[in-house]
Design an enzyme around this catalytic site. Sequence first.
Site, mmCIF file in Angstrom:
data_model
loop_
_atom_site.group_PDB
_atom_site.id
_atom_site.type_symbol
_atom_site.label_atom_id
_atom_site.label_comp_id
_atom_site.label_asym_id
_atom_site.label_seq_id
_atom_site.Cartn_x
_atom_site.Cartn_y
_atom_site.Cartn_z
ATOM 1 C CD GLU A 289 -2.930 -0.081 2.505
ATOM 2 O OE1 GLU A 289 -3.974 -0.712 2.386
ATOM 3 O OE2 GLU A 289 -2.430 0.203 3.608
ATOM 4 N N GLY A 291 2.301 4.967 -0.677
ATOM 5 C CA GLY A 291 1.805 6.292 -1.028
ATOM 6 C C GLY A 291 2.979 7.194 -1.399
ATOM 7 C CB CYS A 365 0.506 35.215 11.084
ATOM 8 S SG CYS A 365 0.097 36.389 9.801
ATOM 9 C CE1 TYR A 393 0.362 10.695 3.564
ATOM 10 C CE2 TYR A 393 2.595 10.274 2.795
ATOM 11 C CZ TYR A 393 1.347 9.814 3.169
ATOM 12 O OH TYR A 393 1.084 8.463 3.132
HETATM 13 C C1 LIG Z 1 -2.966 2.345 6.392
HETATM 14 C C2 LIG Z 1 -1.928 3.033 5.595
HETATM 15 N N1 LIG Z 1 -1.535 2.467 4.443
HETATM 16 C C3 LIG Z 1 -0.613 3.065 3.653
HETATM 17 C C4 LIG Z 1 -0.040 4.262 4.011
HETATM 18 C C5 LIG Z 1 0.962 4.876 3.077
HETATM 19 O O1 LIG Z 1 2.187 5.040 3.642
HETATM 20 P P1 LIG Z 1 3.383 5.655 2.788
HETATM 21 O O2 LIG Z 1 2.899 6.904 2.182
HETATM 22 O O3 LIG Z 1 4.442 5.854 3.794
HETATM 23 O O4 LIG Z 1 3.764 4.624 1.763
HETATM 24 C C6 LIG Z 1 -0.419 4.885 5.203
HETATM 25 C C7 LIG Z 1 0.198 6.154 5.625
HETATM 26 O O5 LIG Z 1 0.603 6.403 6.701
HETATM 27 C C8 LIG Z 1 -1.393 4.242 6.024
HETATM 28 O O6 LIG Z 1 -1.795 4.799 7.159
#
Ligand SMILES: Cc1ncc(COP(=O)(O)O)c(C=O)c1O
Length: 438
Positions: A289, A291, A365, A393
């Site tokens: 998973e 991101g 600010c 992010y």
């Molecule tokens: C449940 C879950 N999956 C996947 C991710 C993705 O993590 P990353 O962006 O570090 O790969 C996160 C992010 O914290 C998450 O909370």
Amino acid sequence: MLLGTQRITVRGYLEIGGRDAVSLAEEFGTPLYVFDEAAIRANCRAYTAAFAARYPSVAVEYAGKAFLCLAMARLIHEEGLHLDVASAGELYTALRAGFPPAELVFHGNNKSAAELRMALDADVGRIVVDSLYELDLLERLVAGRRRPQEVLVRVAPGVDPHTHRRIQTGQADTKFGLNLASGAAMEGVKRVLRTHGLLFTGVHAHVGSNLRDAEAHVQALEAVLDFAVRLREETGLAIEELNAGGGLGIRYLPHDRPLSIDAFAEALTSALHDGLARRRLPRPRLLVEPGRSIVGEAGTTLYTVGAIKDVPIAEPPGVRTYVAIDGGMSDNPRPQLYDAVYHAFLANKADQPAETIVRIAGKHCETDILIDSVTLQRPEPGDILAVPSTGAYTYSMASNYNRLSRPAAVFVRDGRARLVIRRETLDDLLRQDVLPDA
Ligand SMILES: Cc1ncc(COP(=O)(O)O)c(C=O)c1O
């Protein structure tokens, strides 16, 4: 530090996806999130290839929390990845983009009944159950539905991922998931098994984000496989799906050397092959998973330099140069949230030597320092500052602090720029305002 398709043109400008950053800033304004589309696609393909080469049954899910909009959801689907969504808003974005619901995974440590109903109505592929309270809600919501809902149970594996405390999630003392050690995870799975209308498919564990190695992932995997053994003993059931979460780190600074996607896949799959063999467990489908490692390095934020101040300082004695930009913590709160560090350079002077040590200040600010110290080409008002590795992010955490408009985002590829998020207008800022007596 040039990433993805970035290069320096003969005029000395930063180029991304075949478009020079100065012309992008002129056309779309600043601050501007510029996404290198080829780099995002290359990362998606690298994940798919790296895991498919090492494990027979894998699905890669992009974690939408890193960066999501309609165009991103489309791109992710085009690349054959699944999508993790963690709120009604992310789910709505995915559905409106035409993402196949069966390839959506719904996360969240405190999903509301309305969010769960929305996910059930949409027929999302998986819901990742995070608490016994969520099971109470689901039991009521699935009663009488025709299609059983497939669920994974998120567990807290109790490992220390050695990352910033605000992005640790896998330790035992966490708000996420059901604790393995306390028995809550086993109780959760047994309740899913007893619930008519829920179908237990497996276990999920995400240990933390921006990790430099795969040590914590491997420890979490071991804990989950031990759990699978206990589950087999107590229920006779096998885990069909094992979701190992995301978490791979990226290059924020020129000297950062995170694991490659290939090395990450190797560490995870070899630990899984070994761990399964040692315990004589059947092979589950593996899900990952990511991101940050899909979209982080592919994003660069462009700002325009404004005020520059030389301020006398005592320690060490001398002068500090503050370079102020037209954005800051509203478009990238990470430095304020968890001391995130970034590199920067002047996109319109990218071929010139970097010799001036400066502090990059946002326009909010608050102290609002985007970069505490970076060596730049000689800065002047009107320069375009490029901050690389800002794809993840940043927009997804952006705010309207000080009533700043959230910036536009563009995808650039093969010399073309596509607007994927419009810059908010001043009227957009008033859209939700209501005058009490109007
Ligand atoms: C449940 C879950 N999956 C996947 C991710 C993705 O993590 P990353 O962006 O570090 O790969 C996160 C992010 O914290 C998450 O909370």
